[in-house]
Scaffold this motif. Structure first.
Motif, short mmCIF file in Angstrom:
data_model
loop_
_atom_site.label_atom_id
_atom_site.label_comp_id
_atom_site.label_asym_id
_atom_site.label_seq_id
_atom_site.Cartn_x
_atom_site.Cartn_y
_atom_site.Cartn_z
N TYR A 178 -89.37 51.97 -9.16
CA TYR A 178 -89.73 50.58 -9.46
C TYR A 178 -88.53 49.69 -9.17
N SER A 179 -88.80 48.43 -8.90
CA SER A 179 -87.73 47.47 -8.65
C SER A 179 -87.06 47.11 -9.98
N VAL A 180 -85.75 47.30 -10.03
CA VAL A 180 -84.98 47.09 -11.25
C VAL A 180 -84.15 45.82 -11.12
N THR A 181 -84.11 45.04 -12.20
CA THR A 181 -83.24 43.86 -12.26
C THR A 181 -82.29 44.06 -13.45
N ASP A 190 -96.60 49.73 -12.71
CA ASP A 190 -97.85 49.32 -12.06
C ASP A 190 -98.90 48.88 -13.09
N ASN A 191 -98.77 49.40 -14.32
CA ASN A 191 -99.72 49.04 -15.40
C ASN A 191 -99.22 47.87 -16.23
N GLY A 192 -98.13 47.21 -15.80
CA GLY A 192 -97.65 46.03 -16.50
C GLY A 192 -96.77 46.28 -17.71
N VAL A 193 -96.31 47.52 -17.90
CA VAL A 193 -95.41 47.81 -19.01
C VAL A 193 -94.02 47.31 -18.61
N HIS A 194 -93.38 46.56 -19.51
CA HIS A 194 -92.04 46.00 -19.26
C HIS A 194 -91.02 46.86 -19.99
N TYR A 195 -90.23 47.59 -19.22
CA TYR A 195 -89.18 48.44 -19.80
C TYR A 195 -87.82 47.79 -19.70
N SER A 196 -87.02 48.06 -20.72
CA SER A 196 -85.62 47.66 -20.75
C SER A 196 -84.81 48.93 -21.00
N LEU A 239 -69.94 59.93 -32.65
CA LEU A 239 -68.97 60.63 -31.80
C LEU A 239 -67.69 59.83 -31.67
N SER A 240 -66.54 60.53 -31.68
CA SER A 240 -65.26 59.82 -31.63
C SER A 240 -64.77 59.55 -30.21
N LYS A 241 -65.18 60.38 -29.24
CA LYS A 241 -64.78 60.15 -27.85
C LYS A 241 -65.73 59.12 -27.23
N GLU A 242 -65.37 58.63 -26.03
CA GLU A 242 -66.19 57.59 -25.38
C GLU A 242 -67.64 58.04 -25.28
N ALA A 243 -68.52 57.29 -25.91
CA ALA A 243 -69.95 57.64 -25.95
C ALA A 243 -70.79 56.36 -25.96
N TYR A 244 -71.98 56.48 -25.38
CA TYR A 244 -72.91 55.36 -25.31
C TYR A 244 -74.30 55.85 -25.68
N GLN A 245 -75.00 55.03 -26.44
CA GLN A 245 -76.37 55.35 -26.78
C GLN A 245 -77.28 54.78 -25.69
N LEU A 246 -78.14 55.64 -25.18
CA LEU A 246 -79.13 55.21 -24.18
C LEU A 246 -80.30 54.58 -24.92
N ILE A 247 -80.60 53.33 -24.56
CA ILE A 247 -81.71 52.60 -25.17
C ILE A 247 -82.81 52.45 -24.13
N ILE A 248 -84.01 52.91 -24.46
CA ILE A 248 -85.18 52.73 -23.59
C ILE A 248 -86.23 52.04 -24.45
N ALA A 249 -86.61 50.83 -24.06
CA ALA A 249 -87.56 50.07 -24.88
C ALA A 249 -88.74 49.59 -24.04
N ASN A 250 -89.92 49.71 -24.62
CA ASN A 250 -91.14 49.16 -24.04
C ASN A 250 -91.26 47.77 -24.67
N LEU A 251 -90.83 46.74 -23.94
CA LEU A 251 -90.69 45.41 -24.53
C LEU A 251 -92.00 44.72 -24.87
N ASN A 252 -93.04 44.98 -24.08
CA ASN A 252 -94.30 44.29 -24.38
C ASN A 252 -95.30 45.20 -25.10
N ASN A 253 -94.84 46.38 -25.55
CA ASN A 253 -95.66 47.31 -26.35
C ASN A 253 -97.01 47.63 -25.74
N ARG A 254 -97.07 47.62 -24.42
CA ARG A 254 -98.31 48.03 -23.76
C ARG A 254 -98.33 49.55 -23.67
N LYS A 255 -99.53 50.11 -23.71
CA LYS A 255 -99.66 51.56 -23.64
C LYS A 255 -99.11 52.05 -22.30
#
Length: 168
Positions: free
Chosen positions: A16-19, A32-38, A48-64
């Motif tokens: 998919y095209s990412v911005t 293709d079904n109109g779900v908006h992901y972030s 964690l004490s060493k360099e770490a990042y939490q991966l966040i995946i969100a369905n912003l418009n709560n579409r199935k």
């Protein structure tokens, strides 16, 4: 400090095209079904004490969200670019607000199991049972050449063990 990801390289491997939202640095795409992901990365220093990042995946418009291989390919492209630029730990915690965290955990593990470069990474998944019986799922992914690999795995395992200990 996380190194900036190349939107051009993400889109080369993405279905998919990412911005990118310049305000928070998160990546966005519509299915293709109109779900908006972030998709984004937040600095993680609680677990964690060493360099770490939490991966966040969100369905912003709560579409199935239907089972869509292109969603996996797009998220994997973003994560792949993260690891191309950063030798840090990636922590994924499944959201629990709708009691679908078990399904999310299995889906994330499946996505990673199909990743064509998985041999270059170490993953560790675990669960934490809250006092109310809610099960939370967490996973870490690290590059095998991370100089703190053993230390991070030990720290993650110890943190999960502590979180699972119930006060007497």
């Amino acid at each position: 400090m996380m190194k900036s990801l190349s939107l051009e390289l993400i889109n080369k491997g993405s279905a998919y095209s990412v911005t990118r939202d310049e305000r928070d640095g998160f990546f966005h795409f519509f299915t293709d079904n109109g779900v908006h992901y972030s998709v984004g990365f937040l600095e993680e220093d609680a677990l964690l004490s060493k360099e770490a990042y939490q991966l966040i995946i969100a369905n912003l418009n709560n579409r199935k969200s239907m089972r869509d291989r292109k969603v996996r390919d797009t998220i994997v492209s973003i994560v792949d670019e993260f690891f191309n630029r950063n030798n840090a730990t990636l922590l994924y915690i499944c959201e629990t607000g709708d009691n679908k965290q078990g399904m999310r955990s299995r889906l994330f593990e499946y996505w990673f199991s199909t990743y064509n470069r998985k041999a270059f990474f170490t993953t560790l998944s675990s669960s934490v049972i809250e006092s109310d019986g809610t099960i939370n799922y967490a996973a870490i992914i690290l590059r095998n050449d991370n100089p703190y690999l053993t230390e991070i795995i030990t720290e993650f395992s110890a943190s999960i063990q502590i979180l699972n200990q119930k006060p007497e």
